[in-house]
Write a protein that holds these residues in place. Structure first.
Motif, PDB file in Angstrom:
ATOM      1  N   GLU A  26      24.799   4.984 -61.940  1.00  0.00           N
ATOM      2  CA  GLU A  26      24.366   5.924 -62.978  1.00  0.00           C
ATOM      3  C   GLU A  26      24.563   7.333 -62.441  1.00  0.00           C
ATOM      4  O   GLU A  26      23.752   7.830 -61.650  1.00  0.00           O
ATOM      5  CB  GLU A  26      22.903   5.668 -63.343  1.00  0.00           C
ATOM      6  N   GLY A  27      25.669   7.962 -62.862  1.00  0.00           N
ATOM      7  CA  GLY A  27      26.022   9.246 -62.279  1.00  0.00           C
ATOM      8  C   GLY A  27      26.392   9.070 -60.825  1.00  0.00           C
ATOM      9  O   GLY A  27      27.310   8.321 -60.495  1.00  0.00           O
ATOM     10  N   GLU A  28      25.664   9.729 -59.954  1.00  0.00           N
ATOM     11  CA  GLU A  28      25.905   9.582 -58.513  1.00  0.00           C
ATOM     12  C   GLU A  28      24.899   8.638 -57.871  1.00  0.00           C
ATOM     13  O   GLU A  28      24.905   8.477 -56.649  1.00  0.00           O
ATOM     14  CB  GLU A  28      25.838  10.962 -57.842  1.00  0.00           C
TER      15      GLU A  28
END
Length: 237
Positions: A26-28
């Motif tokens: 999730e994202g980074e």
């Protein structure tokens, strides 16, 4: 229910999940959805899988179906380690041994009711006469004999889900996977669909794994598993 060793063939179980881990990005940030979960489902048994939104219920269903692969662990379906198969082999195992009921029905809009039910039989190369007889049998079971020539867009939501259930069990799979099968239906229609799902699975000897948020749906299953914080626990009856 005792879980067989990963080194042993588990023919008495329709599904064995052993130490399965899986993450999402999730994202980074990396989030562990499944942290070494294990479970076993016997032939003819129905199991409800509950848990909060985002807990990984649908992900676990996809891993059992062989649509996705885990980071670690093994999933057996009908005695076959589906996680050890190449993509093409997983597709064939899913076609032959697994039926899936989707919340959004996922019927083919250009096929009639009878053609949608018969699709799995066609893909499994059933003889034409046997396939036609099986379609007739299921149309009667789900109360849609008179709708056989209609298209999905001409049906109510409950009727579409009844077709979806008939399609999922048509080829008598070892395992039926259902993802929120009553989520788009009112209470009375949902109860009718569950009656059909459990009845047709039981008649065919297939196991049934149902992802649900509904306590009422879960209460109909033989067992209930809860997925919370990446762990599976079984609810005491």
């Amino acid at each position: 229910m005792a879980l067989p060793s990963i080194t042993a063939s588990p023919p008495s179980f329709a599904v064995v999940i052993e130490q399965v881990a899986h993450h999402v990005t999730e994202g980074e940030r990396r989030r562990e959805l499944l942290a070494g979960v294990s479970a076993a489902i016997g032939a003819g048994e129905s199991v409800a899988l509950l848990g909060p939104s985002g807990s990984g219920k649908s992900t676990l269903l996809n891993l059992v179906a062989g649509i996705d692969l885990p980071d670690a662990g093994v999933v057996y379906v009908a005695g076959q380690a589906i996680t050890a198969l190449a993509e093409r082999e997983r597709t064939l195992l899913r076609r032959h041994r697994i039926g899936i009921v989707f919340q959004a029905f996922n019927l083919v809009p250009t096929l009639t009711v009878a053609e949608n039910i018969g699709l799995a039989l066609e893909l499994n190369t059933w003889p034409r006469a046997a396939a036609a007889a099986r379609v007739d049998e299921l149309l009667a079971a789900v109360g849609l004999v008179e709708a056989r020539a209609r298209f999905p867009g001409e049906l109510s939501g409950g009727e579409q889900q009844r077709v979806a259930v008939a399609r999922a069990v048509a080829h008598r799979p070892a395992v039926v996977l259902a993802d929120e099968p009553t989520g788009n239906l009112d209470g009375a229609t949902g109860a009718q669909v569950l009656d059909l799902l459990f009845g047709l699975c039981g008649a065919g000897g297939g196991a049934c794994l149902i992802v649900t948020h509904s306590a009422e749906v879960a209460a109909r299953a033989d067992r209930r598993l809860h997925l919370v914080d990446g762990r599976l626990c079984e609810e005491e009856r």
